[in-house]
Scaffold this active site. Structure first.
Site, short mmCIF file in Angstrom:
data_model
loop_
_atom_site.label_atom_id
_atom_site.label_comp_id
_atom_site.label_asym_id
_atom_site.label_seq_id
_atom_site.Cartn_x
_atom_site.Cartn_y
_atom_site.Cartn_z
N LYS A 114 4.85 2.05 -10.56
CA LYS A 114 3.39 2.24 -10.60
C LYS A 114 3.04 3.55 -11.32
O LYS A 114 2.07 3.62 -12.07
CB LYS A 114 2.83 2.23 -9.17
CG LYS A 114 2.92 0.85 -8.52
CD LYS A 114 2.70 0.88 -7.02
CE LYS A 114 2.90 -0.52 -6.44
NZ LYS A 114 2.80 -0.55 -4.98
N GLN A 123 1.23 2.51 0.43
CA GLN A 123 2.41 1.66 0.20
C GLN A 123 2.87 1.03 1.51
O GLN A 123 3.09 1.73 2.50
CB GLN A 123 3.53 2.50 -0.42
CG GLN A 123 4.75 1.71 -0.83
CD GLN A 123 4.48 0.79 -2.01
OE1 GLN A 123 3.81 1.15 -2.97
NE2 GLN A 123 5.00 -0.41 -1.93
N ASP A 148 -5.67 -2.33 -4.36
CA ASP A 148 -4.66 -3.33 -3.98
C ASP A 148 -5.32 -4.68 -3.70
O ASP A 148 -4.65 -5.71 -3.67
CB ASP A 148 -3.92 -2.85 -2.73
CG ASP A 148 -2.41 -2.76 -2.94
OD1 ASP A 148 -1.94 -3.21 -4.00
OD2 ASP A 148 -1.72 -2.25 -2.06
#
Length: 283
Positions: free
Chosen positions: A53, A97, A120
């Site tokens: 990422k 995460q 997300d």
């Protein structure tokens, strides 16, 4: 026949170049998109995903910040940190995460992130907007899958899509996105009786169960589009998908490889969502 390979790696390179151009234009207007990723603990897989990422962010010109917290951090401390970034006008995207340590409520954390910074696409408000066809941050893996299918000039309307797997992260939302594209969608899962009777009827077969070589060529129809979401490591250390690639490629019309298929597009769509959030600062 041998299937046409749909390369997520190649599509990601192309998309990231387009995103880099968008970031240049935003910077000319005084806006630098910024993504903050919060990691709790030292899970090796999570660290690996975050590196990907970060790389995609750097490639496209998105500012990247990692908040690496000790595994002992309390849920309240984590929620307070998220709230601080919710209030920061220069932060466009916030991602926590997953997975989180057992003492932290994943649901509470996801819902704490502002829906306007939920790059997300996991917040219930964004999921609800997606379900009703409104503008929303789309979950990254499902959105990447739709991009992969479209990149191969595969017609979606009217096609029978079979999704094997019903997770909130991939299975459920990818089916909804393809329903929004006028496909006919069937969901299959661990309680489905006679799974093969469904998978063999699929024009587009999406497999997201997390089990190595779960499906073979016998489980699909000739010429099907096969999207393999699984990433599994064999005892020898090799990465393989949920589909037996070597067998399936001799029967499918199109197929994604593992690695180099869905994964690179998941990360690309995260950057896409962050830039989308940054553009809202213009209005």
């Amino acid at each position: 026949m041998t299937a046409t390979i749909i390369s997520g790696k190649d599509l990601a390179i192309q998309k990231r170049q387009e995103l880099a151009n968008e970031v240049k234009l935003l910077k000319q207007k005084g806006i630098t998109p910024k993504l903050v990723i919060i990691l709790v603990g030292d899970d090796p897989a999570s660290l690996s995903y975050i590196k990907g990422k970060q790389k995609a962010s750097v490639e496209t010109g998105v500012e990247f910040k990692l908040e690496h917290l000790k595994e002992s951090v309390t849920e309240n401390e984590l929620l307070q940190l998220i709230d601080r970034y919710n209030q920061d006008p220069f932060v466009d995207g916030i991602l926590v995460q997953l997975p989180l340590p057992k003492h932290i409520d994943e649901k509470a954390v996801i819902e704490k992130i502002s829906p306007e910074k939920d790059v997300d696409g996991f917040h219930p408000i964004n999921i609800g907007r997606m379900m009703t066809g409104q503008e929303a941050f789309l979950p990254c893996t499902p959105a990447g899958i739709v991009e992969l299918i479209k990149s191969a000039n595969i017609e979606i309307p009217g096609k029978h899509v079979v999704v094997v797997g019903r997770s909130n992260i991939v299975g459920k939302p990818v089916g909804q996105l393809l329903l929004n594209e006028d496909a006919t969608v069937t969901y299959c899962h661990s309680k489905t009786n006679n799974l093969r009777s469904f998978t063999k009827e699929a024009d587009i077969l999406i497999v997201a169960v997390g089990k190595a070589h779960f499906l073979s060529a016998d489980d699909m129809k000739e010429g099907a589009v096969v999207i393999d979401v699984g990433v599994n490591r064999t005892q020898s250390g090799k990465l393989v998908g949920d589909v037996h690639f070597e067998e399936a490629k001799e029967k499918a019309g199109f197929i994604t490889p593992v690695p180099g298929g869905v994964g690179p597009m998941t990360i690309t769509m995260l950057v896409h969502n962050t830039i989308l959030a940054a553009k809202k600062r213009l209005s």
